[in-house]
Design an enzyme around this catalytic site. Structure first.
Site, PDB file in Angstrom:
ATOM      1  N   ARG A 217       0.850  -1.182   0.000  1.00  0.00           N
ATOM      2  CA  ARG A 217       0.000   0.000   0.000  1.00  0.00           C
ATOM      3  C   ARG A 217       0.891   1.240   0.000  1.00  0.00           C
ATOM      4  O   ARG A 217       1.917   1.281   0.692  1.00  0.00           O
ATOM      5  CB  ARG A 217      -0.917   0.034   1.230  1.00  0.00           C
ATOM      6  CG  ARG A 217      -2.043  -0.995   1.213  1.00  0.00           C
ATOM      7  CD  ARG A 217      -3.079  -0.675   0.144  1.00  0.00           C
ATOM      8  NE  ARG A 217      -4.248  -1.555   0.199  1.00  0.00           N
ATOM      9  CZ  ARG A 217      -4.362  -2.701  -0.464  1.00  0.00           C
ATOM     10  NH1 ARG A 217      -3.359  -3.118  -1.229  1.00  0.00           N
ATOM     11  NH2 ARG A 217      -5.455  -3.428  -0.377  1.00  0.00           N
ATOM     12  N   GLU A 246      -2.960   7.816  -4.527  1.00  0.00           N
ATOM     13  CA  GLU A 246      -3.288   6.823  -5.550  1.00  0.00           C
ATOM     14  C   GLU A 246      -4.732   7.024  -5.992  1.00  0.00           C
ATOM     15  O   GLU A 246      -5.614   7.097  -5.120  1.00  0.00           O
ATOM     16  CB  GLU A 246      -3.096   5.407  -5.001  1.00  0.00           C
ATOM     17  CG  GLU A 246      -3.234   4.326  -6.051  1.00  0.00           C
ATOM     18  CD  GLU A 246      -2.889   2.933  -5.532  1.00  0.00           C
ATOM     19  OE1 GLU A 246      -3.752   2.038  -5.679  1.00  0.00           O
ATOM     20  OE2 GLU A 246      -1.793   2.747  -4.966  1.00  0.00           O
ATOM     21  N   HIS A 265      -0.870  -0.157  -9.827  1.00  0.00           N
ATOM     22  CA  HIS A 265      -1.533  -1.126  -8.948  1.00  0.00           C
ATOM     23  C   HIS A 265      -2.078  -2.295  -9.763  1.00  0.00           C
ATOM     24  O   HIS A 265      -3.255  -2.663  -9.662  1.00  0.00           O
ATOM     25  CB  HIS A 265      -2.645  -0.450  -8.148  1.00  0.00           C
ATOM     26  CG  HIS A 265      -2.905  -1.128  -6.833  1.00  0.00           C
ATOM     27  ND1 HIS A 265      -3.303  -0.440  -5.702  1.00  0.00           N
ATOM     28  CD2 HIS A 265      -2.826  -2.430  -6.453  1.00  0.00           C
ATOM     29  CE1 HIS A 265      -3.465  -1.288  -4.700  1.00  0.00           C
ATOM     30  NE2 HIS A 265      -3.179  -2.510  -5.130  1.00  0.00           N
TER      31      HIS A 265
END
Length: 304
Positions: A217, A246, A265
């Site tokens: 993360r 993000e 991602h």
């Protein structure tokens, strides 16, 4: 059992494979497979309207998107499971790819338009590696690193050894073990305690030229500190599948930071995750039906 909000046929079949039956929500619903990584309010409403639901399966390895809901439901008697460990293979594979690409300076070489032999680039073989986190991704990554004969240190919350690691230390010793790390892989869960775990002090503790890879993360790494370390040249490079913020907006300095490779991602794409999540659903439905052990149980106190 209910599969919401998207009853993908693969997930419906997985419930049947596990011995369950998918039906519309009602007072008879006992298990819920939640397929959205967002929509915490929607899940909250379903649980409030159907107190008969005693088991909830969440779709991702990380559960930080449901942090508020999980805090509110501590002690409610429900069994909560996630997909942690289910996607370990593709994510570990992506972490290895990022590390190799950054060590060989592919971010720069991929944009080259002339033959520039500068002799820059390093090998992974025999490197000192630190893996922050000890879940399924870490275990799979250790397997992938075996042929490279690395010296691996795992940093984790619990004081327990991890097979395949040369040594395992607790999080309070993170700075101590970074001093010889040539590559740091961040694969830990994001919680209130781990947010910003890699900051200025941790990056400064690394030897010059070290490489950071984050496939967990974005919030685990202080972005400003990371940028400063890259732009100063002290950090040798970074491979990032996750960022903070993000999505990473166009024009953000990380896109052009020295020897920094950013992927959006995609360590585990839908083509990879659907069959893996279906397998997790089938296993946990069977566990729910026959009382055997669940996989991916969430510790509501720890937050993952």
């Amino acid at each position: 059992m209910a599969v919401l909000p998207d009853a993908d046929p693969a997930f419906v079949r997985a419930v049947a494979v596990g011995g369950g039956r998918v039906a519309p929500l009602s007072s008879a619903t006992r298990g819920l497979v939640w397929t959205s990584s967002s929509g915490e309010d929607g899940l909250e409403a379903v649980l409030a309207a159907h107190p008969s639901i005693s088991w909830v399966q969440l779709p991702w390895a990380g559960v930080d998107a449901f942090d508020g809901l999980l805090r509110r439901h501590r002690g409610d008697g429900r069994q909560w499971t996630s997909a942690k460990g289910a996607y370990a293979q593709p994510v570990a594979e992506h972490a290895l790819a990022l590390a190799l690409a950054v060590l060989r300076e592919f971010p720069r070489r991929a944009q080259a338009t002339s033959w520039d032999v500068d002799e820059r680039g390093r090998s992974l073989y025999g490197s000192d590696v630190v893996i922050v986190g000890a879940g399924g991704i870490a275990v799979e990554l250790l397997r992938l690193l075996e042929p490279f004969r690395v010296r691996a240190t795992v940093v984790r919350r619990a004081d327990a050894a991890v097979p395949g690691a040369e040594r395992t230390v607790t999080t309070d010793r993170l700075v101590d073990v970074l001093g010889t790390a040539e590559i740091v892989f961040v694969v830990a869960a994001l919680t209130e305690e781990t947010r910003g775990l890699i900051g200025s002090a941790e990056l400064a503790a690394l030897p010059p030229g070290a490489v950071l890879v984050n496939v967990a993360r974005g919030g685990l790494v202080d972005t400003d500190a990371l940028l400063a370390a890259l732009e100063s040249g002290r950090l040798g490079g970074a491979g990032l599948d996750v960022t903070d913020p993000e999505p990473l907006p166009p024009g953000h300095p990380l896109w052009n930071a020295p020897n920094c490779l950013v992927t959006p991602h995609v360590a585990d794409t839908e083509a990879m995750t659907v069959p893996l999540f279906a397998s997790r659903i089938a296993h946990n439905v069977a566990a729910f039906v026959d009382g055997s052990a669940f996989e991916g149980c969430i510790d509501l106190d720890a937050g993952y």
